[in-house]
Design an enzyme around this catalytic site. Structure first.
Site, mmCIF file in Angstrom:
data_model
loop_
_atom_site.group_PDB
_atom_site.id
_atom_site.type_symbol
_atom_site.label_atom_id
_atom_site.label_comp_id
_atom_site.label_asym_id
_atom_site.label_seq_id
_atom_site.Cartn_x
_atom_site.Cartn_y
_atom_site.Cartn_z
ATOM 1 N N ARG A 58 0.800 -1.225 0.000
ATOM 2 C CA ARG A 58 0.000 0.000 0.000
ATOM 3 C C ARG A 58 0.838 1.283 0.000
ATOM 4 O O ARG A 58 0.573 2.205 -0.787
ATOM 5 C CB ARG A 58 -0.914 0.043 1.240
ATOM 6 C CG ARG A 58 -2.155 -0.797 1.113
ATOM 7 C CD ARG A 58 -2.528 -1.396 2.445
ATOM 8 N NE ARG A 58 -1.567 -2.413 2.763
ATOM 9 C CZ ARG A 58 -1.690 -3.701 2.374
ATOM 10 N NH1 ARG A 58 -2.768 -4.084 1.763
ATOM 11 N NH2 ARG A 58 -0.752 -4.585 2.627
ATOM 12 N N THR A 59 1.813 1.365 0.899
ATOM 13 C CA THR A 59 2.487 2.657 1.075
ATOM 14 C C THR A 59 3.264 3.028 -0.186
ATOM 15 O O THR A 59 3.160 4.151 -0.685
ATOM 16 C CB THR A 59 3.416 2.604 2.309
ATOM 17 O OG1 THR A 59 2.665 2.080 3.404
ATOM 18 C CG2 THR A 59 3.925 3.983 2.657
ATOM 19 N N LYS A 87 25.550 -4.137 -1.124
ATOM 20 C CA LYS A 87 27.028 -4.166 -1.220
ATOM 21 C C LYS A 87 27.669 -3.433 -0.050
ATOM 22 O O LYS A 87 28.865 -3.196 -0.037
ATOM 23 C CB LYS A 87 27.478 -3.498 -2.528
ATOM 24 C CG LYS A 87 26.930 -4.122 -3.791
ATOM 25 C CD LYS A 87 27.442 -3.342 -5.009
ATOM 26 C CE LYS A 87 26.433 -3.317 -6.119
ATOM 27 N NZ LYS A 87 26.705 -2.277 -7.109
ATOM 28 N N ARG A 108 11.246 3.577 3.590
ATOM 29 C CA ARG A 108 10.883 2.572 4.610
ATOM 30 C C ARG A 108 12.124 1.732 4.883
ATOM 31 O O ARG A 108 12.777 1.267 3.937
ATOM 32 C CB ARG A 108 9.730 1.682 4.140
ATOM 33 C CG ARG A 108 9.510 0.502 5.099
ATOM 34 C CD ARG A 108 8.276 -0.283 4.794
ATOM 35 N NE ARG A 108 7.075 0.502 5.045
ATOM 36 C CZ ARG A 108 5.832 0.016 4.917
ATOM 37 N NH1 ARG A 108 5.656 -1.245 4.536
ATOM 38 N NH2 ARG A 108 4.799 0.773 5.153
ATOM 39 N N HIS A 136 5.008 5.822 11.494
ATOM 40 C CA HIS A 136 4.503 5.701 10.114
ATOM 41 C C HIS A 136 3.490 6.856 9.944
ATOM 42 O O HIS A 136 2.288 6.640 9.870
ATOM 43 C CB HIS A 136 3.835 4.338 9.949
ATOM 44 C CG HIS A 136 3.531 3.924 8.539
ATOM 45 N ND1 HIS A 136 3.626 4.775 7.450
ATOM 46 C CD2 HIS A 136 3.100 2.726 8.039
ATOM 47 C CE1 HIS A 136 3.280 4.107 6.348
ATOM 48 N NE2 HIS A 136 2.970 2.869 6.683
HETATM 49 N N1 CP Z 1 -0.317 -0.017 5.859
HETATM 50 C C1 CP Z 1 0.889 -0.284 5.301
HETATM 51 O O1 CP Z 1 1.912 0.297 5.665
HETATM 52 O O2 CP Z 1 0.840 -1.220 4.307
HETATM 53 P P1 CP Z 1 2.108 -1.725 3.474
HETATM 54 O O3 CP Z 1 3.029 -2.413 4.452
HETATM 55 O O4 CP Z 1 1.543 -2.656 2.434
HETATM 56 O O5 CP Z 1 2.778 -0.521 2.877
#
Ligand code: CP
Length: 309
Positions: A58-59, A87, A108, A136
């Site tokens: 999603r993100t 590396k 991320r 997040h």
């Molecule tokens: N909600 C969320 O962070 O989903 P993903 O891990 O799929 O990005």
């Protein structure tokens, strides 16, 4: 509303209530505009880099969708293995390199504090899409937007946050934003997975009412929103501990039937077994609408950090 132009988005506590109200307003505007026009040209010529050192559906895809709906371009690194991090390149060097190509970075990474580390290394905005069990913040913004869209108001919020509150970065960010609206919060988790003490004490010091319990049925009877989360297997160093707590909370049709009739169900997704698919047809099951709202919120954030709203 304070301007987000040129700013990093790193933590749920960086926003004022005025900021959030402004972001929600911009997101609502984009939701309407997209419906009318399909796509916009606001960020033509800008490039967003998405750097994902941990899995995401999603993100990453919603940031990429948002950027493209705004007319901008995207470059992407979908895994640590496919980049020079494999590396031995440092995160700071990766960020400095990517800043030569892109105008903003979404990152991320499994390490707590990694997004701030990247932000400190580069002059362009860095957006934290999850730093380990830390924060997040853009998920929290889409969660609050979803709550607003589902309820029509952010007044008198009573919410149960359920599951892995120790490791769940979405709830760590969301409670910061909920606290701005004076929400009453029920933290529902097994003892092993309680909300970190520094977060609960911070909330209590702001006068926020918190109830900590292991009893989901009780918490659900007191609240009008249930925010379920996955037990985060990847954060456990001892898999025997995971085995002990997995499946602690499951909302299925039988459990749902005993809840308040208009309770709203939220989940950042992915889910494992916390919400049975048989619940998906329930009108208050908002989690796939929540996914969609991620695009409008991320359009708002991108437009604002580039000074276009
Ligand atoms: N909600 C969320 O962070 O989903 P993903 O891990 O799929 O990005």
């Amino acid at each position: 509303m304070a301007s987000l132009k040129g700013k990093d988005i790193l933590h749920g506590n960086q926003f004022s209530k005025k900021d959030i109200d402004g972001i929600l307003k911009v997101a609502a505007g984009f939701e309407k505009e997209l419906k009318a026009k399909g796509a916009l040209n606001l960020l033509k010529g800008k490039i967003l880099a998405t750097l994902f050192f941990e899995p995401s559906t999603r993100t990453r895809l919603s940031f990429e969708t948002a950027m493209q709906r705004l007319g901008g371009g995207v470059i992407s690194m979908a895994s640590a293995e496919s980049s020079s991090a494999a590396k031995g390149e440092t995160l700071a060097d990766t960020a400095k390199t990517v800043a030569q190509y892109a105008d903003a970075i979404v990152i991320r990474h499994p390490r707590l504090g990694s997004a701030k580390e990247a932000a400190d290394a580069v002059p362009i905005p860095v957006l934290n899409a999850g730093d380990g069990a830390g924060q997040h913040p853009t998920q929290a913004l889409l969660d609050i937007y979803t709550i607003y869209r589902e309820r029509g108001s952010l007044k008198d919020l009573q919410i149960s946050l359920v599951g892995d509150l120790k490791n769940g970065r979405t709830v760590h960010a969301l409670v910061e934003i909920l606290s701005l609206y004076g929400a009453r919060m029920y933290f529902v988790s097994p003892g092993l997975l309680q909300m970190p003490e520094e977060i609960t004490s911070g909330l209590r010091s702001k006068g926020i009412e918190i109830v900590e319990t292991e009893d989901l049925a009780y918490a659900a009877s007191q609240t009008d929103l249930l925010y379920l989360t996955r037990i985060q297997k990847e954060r456990f160093s001892d898999l025997a501990e995971y085995e002990r707590v997995k499946g602690s909370y499951v909302v299925d049709a039988k459990f749902l039937a005993a809840l308040k009739k208009d309770i709203i169900l939220l989940h950042p997704l992915p889910r494992v077994d916390e919400i049975h698919p048989e619940v998906d047809a329930y009108p208050g099951a908002a989690y796939f609408r929540q996914v969609r709202n991620g695009v409008f919120i991320r359009m708002a954030i991108l437009a604002m950090i580039f000074g276009k709203r």
